[in-house]
Design a protein around this motif. Structure first.
Motif, PDB file in Angstrom:
ATOM      1  N   PRO A  40       0.788  -1.222   0.000  1.00 42.58           N
ATOM      2  CA  PRO A  40       0.000   0.000   0.000  1.00 42.58           C
ATOM      3  C   PRO A  40       0.825   1.280   0.000  1.00 42.58           C
ATOM      4  O   PRO A  40       0.319   2.337   0.346  1.00 42.58           O
ATOM      5  CB  PRO A  40      -0.828  -0.115   1.271  1.00 42.58           C
ATOM      6  CG  PRO A  40       0.045  -0.856   2.220  1.00 42.58           C
ATOM      7  CD  PRO A  40       0.817  -1.807   1.367  1.00 42.58           C
ATOM      8  N   CYS A  46       8.457   0.775   5.991  1.00 40.75           N
ATOM      9  CA  CYS A  46       7.174   0.080   6.052  1.00 40.75           C
ATOM     10  C   CYS A  46       6.648   0.073   7.482  1.00 40.75           C
ATOM     11  O   CYS A  46       7.397   0.301   8.434  1.00 40.75           O
ATOM     12  CB  CYS A  46       7.318  -1.343   5.524  1.00 40.75           C
ATOM     13  SG  CYS A  46       8.533  -2.360   6.392  1.00 40.75           S
ATOM     14  N   SER A 101       2.955  -3.740  11.118  1.00 37.78           N
ATOM     15  CA  SER A 101       1.772  -4.607  11.128  1.00 37.78           C
ATOM     16  C   SER A 101       1.199  -4.865   9.733  1.00 37.78           C
ATOM     17  O   SER A 101       0.137  -5.457   9.613  1.00 37.78           O
ATOM     18  CB  SER A 101       0.692  -3.977  12.004  1.00 37.78           C
ATOM     19  OG  SER A 101       0.318  -2.718  11.468  1.00 37.78           O
ATOM     20  N   ARG A 102       1.889  -4.468   8.676  1.00 35.69           N
ATOM     21  CA  ARG A 102       1.326  -4.599   7.334  1.00 35.69           C
ATOM     22  C   ARG A 102       2.143  -5.530   6.451  1.00 35.69           C
ATOM     23  O   ARG A 102       3.329  -5.732   6.667  1.00 35.69           O
ATOM     24  CB  ARG A 102       1.283  -3.233   6.663  1.00 35.69           C
ATOM     25  CG  ARG A 102       0.365  -2.273   7.383  1.00 35.69           C
ATOM     26  CD  ARG A 102       0.103  -1.117   6.536  1.00 35.69           C
ATOM     27  NE  ARG A 102      -1.211  -1.292   5.927  1.00 35.69           N
ATOM     28  CZ  ARG A 102      -1.899  -0.301   5.426  1.00 35.69           C
ATOM     29  NH1 ARG A 102      -1.412   0.908   5.431  1.00 35.69           N
ATOM     30  NH2 ARG A 102      -3.070  -0.512   4.895  1.00 35.69           N
ATOM     31  N   GLU A 103       1.454  -6.050   5.446  1.00 36.07           N
ATOM     32  CA  GLU A 103       2.116  -6.801   4.377  1.00 36.07           C
ATOM     33  C   GLU A 103       2.122  -5.919   3.142  1.00 36.07           C
ATOM     34  O   GLU A 103       1.172  -5.179   2.899  1.00 36.07           O
ATOM     35  CB  GLU A 103       1.364  -8.092   4.065  1.00 36.07           C
ATOM     36  CG  GLU A 103       1.573  -9.178   5.063  1.00 36.07           C
ATOM     37  CD  GLU A 103       0.939 -10.482   4.634  1.00 36.07           C
ATOM     38  OE1 GLU A 103       1.302 -11.494   5.227  1.00 36.07           O
ATOM     39  OE2 GLU A 103       0.092 -10.496   3.724  1.00 36.07           O
ATOM     40  N   TYR A 104       3.160  -6.058   2.338  1.00 34.93           N
ATOM     41  CA  TYR A 104       3.326  -5.226   1.155  1.00 34.93           C
ATOM     42  C   TYR A 104       3.474  -6.099  -0.083  1.00 34.93           C
ATOM     43  O   TYR A 104       3.906  -7.245  -0.010  1.00 34.93           O
ATOM     44  CB  TYR A 104       4.562  -4.333   1.298  1.00 34.93           C
ATOM     45  CG  TYR A 104       4.383  -3.256   2.342  1.00 34.93           C
ATOM     46  CD1 TYR A 104       4.058  -1.962   1.973  1.00 34.93           C
ATOM     47  CD2 TYR A 104       4.499  -3.541   3.692  1.00 34.93           C
ATOM     48  CE1 TYR A 104       3.867  -0.972   2.930  1.00 34.93           C
ATOM     49  CE2 TYR A 104       4.318  -2.567   4.654  1.00 34.93           C
ATOM     50  CZ  TYR A 104       4.003  -1.282   4.266  1.00 34.93           C
ATOM     51  OH  TYR A 104       3.800  -0.307   5.212  1.00 34.93           O
ATOM     52  N   TYR A 149       2.905 -10.343  -0.616  1.00 37.99           N
ATOM     53  CA  TYR A 149       2.900 -10.780   0.781  1.00 37.99           C
ATOM     54  C   TYR A 149       4.243 -10.626   1.495  1.00 37.99           C
ATOM     55  O   TYR A 149       4.759 -11.575   2.091  1.00 37.99           O
ATOM     56  CB  TYR A 149       2.428 -12.237   0.901  1.00 37.99           C
ATOM     57  CG  TYR A 149       1.185 -12.524   0.123  1.00 37.99           C
ATOM     58  CD1 TYR A 149      -0.013 -11.873   0.424  1.00 37.99           C
ATOM     59  CD2 TYR A 149       1.193 -13.427  -0.934  1.00 37.99           C
ATOM     60  CE1 TYR A 149      -1.165 -12.137  -0.306  1.00 37.99           C
ATOM     61  CE2 TYR A 149       0.049 -13.684  -1.666  1.00 37.99           C
ATOM     62  CZ  TYR A 149      -1.121 -13.041  -1.346  1.00 37.99           C
ATOM     63  OH  TYR A 149      -2.251 -13.289  -2.061  1.00 37.99           O
ATOM     64  N   PRO A 172       5.889  -9.355   4.587  1.00 37.74           N
ATOM     65  CA  PRO A 172       5.555  -8.802   5.902  1.00 37.74           C
ATOM     66  C   PRO A 172       6.646  -7.841   6.342  1.00 37.74           C
ATOM     67  O   PRO A 172       7.833  -8.113   6.172  1.00 37.74           O
ATOM     68  CB  PRO A 172       5.493 -10.029   6.797  1.00 37.74           C
ATOM     69  CG  PRO A 172       6.379 -11.023   6.136  1.00 37.74           C
ATOM     70  CD  PRO A 172       6.323 -10.741   4.658  1.00 37.74           C
ATOM     71  N   CYS A 173       6.253  -6.726   6.869  1.00 37.91           N
ATOM     72  CA  CYS A 173       7.212  -5.752   7.371  1.00 37.91           C
ATOM     73  C   CYS A 173       7.666  -6.235   8.734  1.00 37.91           C
ATOM     74  O   CYS A 173       6.930  -6.191   9.710  1.00 37.91           O
ATOM     75  CB  CYS A 173       6.581  -4.370   7.468  1.00 37.91           C
ATOM     76  SG  CYS A 173       7.727  -3.110   8.037  1.00 37.91           S
TER      77      CYS A 173
END
Length: 157
Positions: free
Chosen positions: A102, A124, A127-130, A151, A153-154
């Motif tokens: 995102p 990043c 708590s998010r995946e990029y 997918y 993960p940060c």
């Protein structure tokens, strides 16, 4: 005595069949025959310019060889994702186009025309995946196929 009319079994059966046919017609897809015909001018215009698009086609001898991404985070610090790419073919000068979804903070892209490599780094949220996408353009306007690493993960990798 009340006079009620009772339908004969044949008439009742015919009424049910007609109701089902009418309902099926409401939900049936439209056929191409009932669709309006395409304007002749549009057809002629399309035929007059075959194969033209707004985006250059990918050259078969110009493509991405490898594309990987990894995340790392220092204890208590911000997260960071780094992606590395290597490609073959094409004509220098190259323009690697990375996009994080995102989105990330402070993106930095470094590339080497002679080595045909690029590195993309961005901040990043833990708590998010990029997802990161990449394509490369060359000086002739040729582009590679778009590659995606989903997918990511940060966090610690």
């Amino acid at each position: 005595m009340s006079r009620t009319k009772v339908l004969a079994p044949t008439a009742l059966w015919a009424a049910v069949v007609l109701a089902l046919v009418a309902m099926a017609g409401l939900f049936a897809p439209r056929s191409h025959a009932s669709a309006p015909a395409a304007p002749v001018a549009h057809t002629a215009q399309t035929a007059a310019t075959p194969g033209t698009t707004t985006r250059a086609a990918a050259a078969p001898d110009f493509d991405i060889e490898s594309f990987t991404c990894s995340a790392n985070r220092t204890q208590g610090g911000p997260g960071q994702i780094t992606c590395k790419a290597k490609w073959f073919g094409g004509e220098p000068n190259f323009d690697p186009t990375f996009q994080a979804d995102p989105g990330g903070s402070n993106p930095v892209t470094n590339s080497s025309n002679s080595a045909r490599t690029a590195t993309f780094t961005f901040g990043c949220l833990r708590s998010r995946e990029y997802t990161v996408t990449l394509f490369i353009s060359d000086r002739n306007g040729s582009k590679t196929q778009t590659k995606t690493v989903p997918y990511i993960p940060c966090g610690n990798s």
